[in-house]
Design a protein around this motif. Sequence first.
Motif, PDB file in Angstrom:
ATOM      1  N   SER A 128       0.824  -1.205   0.000  1.00  0.00           N
ATOM      2  CA  SER A 128       0.000   0.000   0.000  1.00  0.00           C
ATOM      3  C   SER A 128       0.867   1.268   0.000  1.00  0.00           C
ATOM      4  N   VAL A 129       2.003   1.244   0.680  1.00  0.00           N
ATOM      5  CA  VAL A 129       2.909   2.394   0.683  1.00  0.00           C
ATOM      6  C   VAL A 129       3.491   2.599  -0.713  1.00  0.00           C
TER       7      VAL A 129
ATOM      8  N   ARG B 294       2.155   1.594  -3.528  1.00  0.00           N
ATOM      9  CA  ARG B 294       1.037   2.032  -4.377  1.00  0.00           C
ATOM     10  C   ARG B 294       0.776   3.533  -4.197  1.00  0.00           C
ATOM     11  N   ASP B 295       0.772   3.999  -2.952  1.00  0.00           N
ATOM     12  CA  ASP B 295       0.542   5.424  -2.679  1.00  0.00           C
ATOM     13  C   ASP B 295       1.593   6.297  -3.353  1.00  0.00           C
ATOM     14  N   ILE B 296       2.847   5.876  -3.307  1.00  0.00           N
ATOM     15  CA  ILE B 296       3.926   6.653  -3.923  1.00  0.00           C
ATOM     16  C   ILE B 296       3.770   6.672  -5.443  1.00  0.00           C
TER      17      ILE B 296
ATOM     18  N   GLU C 298       1.035   6.295  -7.192  1.00  0.00           N
ATOM     19  CA  GLU C 298      -0.122   7.135  -7.521  1.00  0.00           C
ATOM     20  C   GLU C 298       0.205   8.620  -7.383  1.00  0.00           C
ATOM     21  N   LYS C 299       0.963   8.978  -6.362  1.00  0.00           N
ATOM     22  CA  LYS C 299       1.362  10.376  -6.174  1.00  0.00           C
ATOM     23  C   LYS C 299       2.222  10.855  -7.348  1.00  0.00           C
TER      24      LYS C 299
ATOM     25  N   HIS D 223       0.017  11.199 -10.441  1.00  0.00           N
ATOM     26  CA  HIS D 223      -0.824  12.392 -10.325  1.00  0.00           C
ATOM     27  C   HIS D 223      -0.013  13.656 -10.627  1.00  0.00           C
TER      28      HIS D 223
END
Length: 129
Positions: free
Chosen positions: A111-112, A114-116, A118-119, A122
């Motif tokens: 999840s960490v 994935r968050d990076i 996605e950031k 974006h």
Amino acid sequence: MQGELSVLVCDDSEIIRKQFIDSLKTIGINNIYEAKDGKEAVIACLKKKPDIVFLDIIMPNMDGIAALKEIHQLHPQTKVIMASSTTGQAHLKKSRLLGAYSFIQKPISESVIRDIIEKVLHENESASL
């Protein structure tokens, strides 16, 4: 879009590199490169020009801080995420000063990662508008 990103995973632990790579593949990243120390990471960045680098701090031959400095000088647009099992504030501060995009604590969860990703995606989309 995620499949188009290229990612370099640099860690002296083969097990940790495999965990990173498995997570990246699950997320949909297809262009993945590996390095086992800072010297290999710098060479890989010269040859492959990855969009993102996950870079361990404590490694033999060339540590992550020295590699970050060289990578940032060669390709300032590359997002370098420093990874460490220690919480040393000195490493964090130096990494930020040398241009690290982010800092993550090991063990790293999918999840960490994935968050990076996605950031970064974006920000790339926002920059191209």
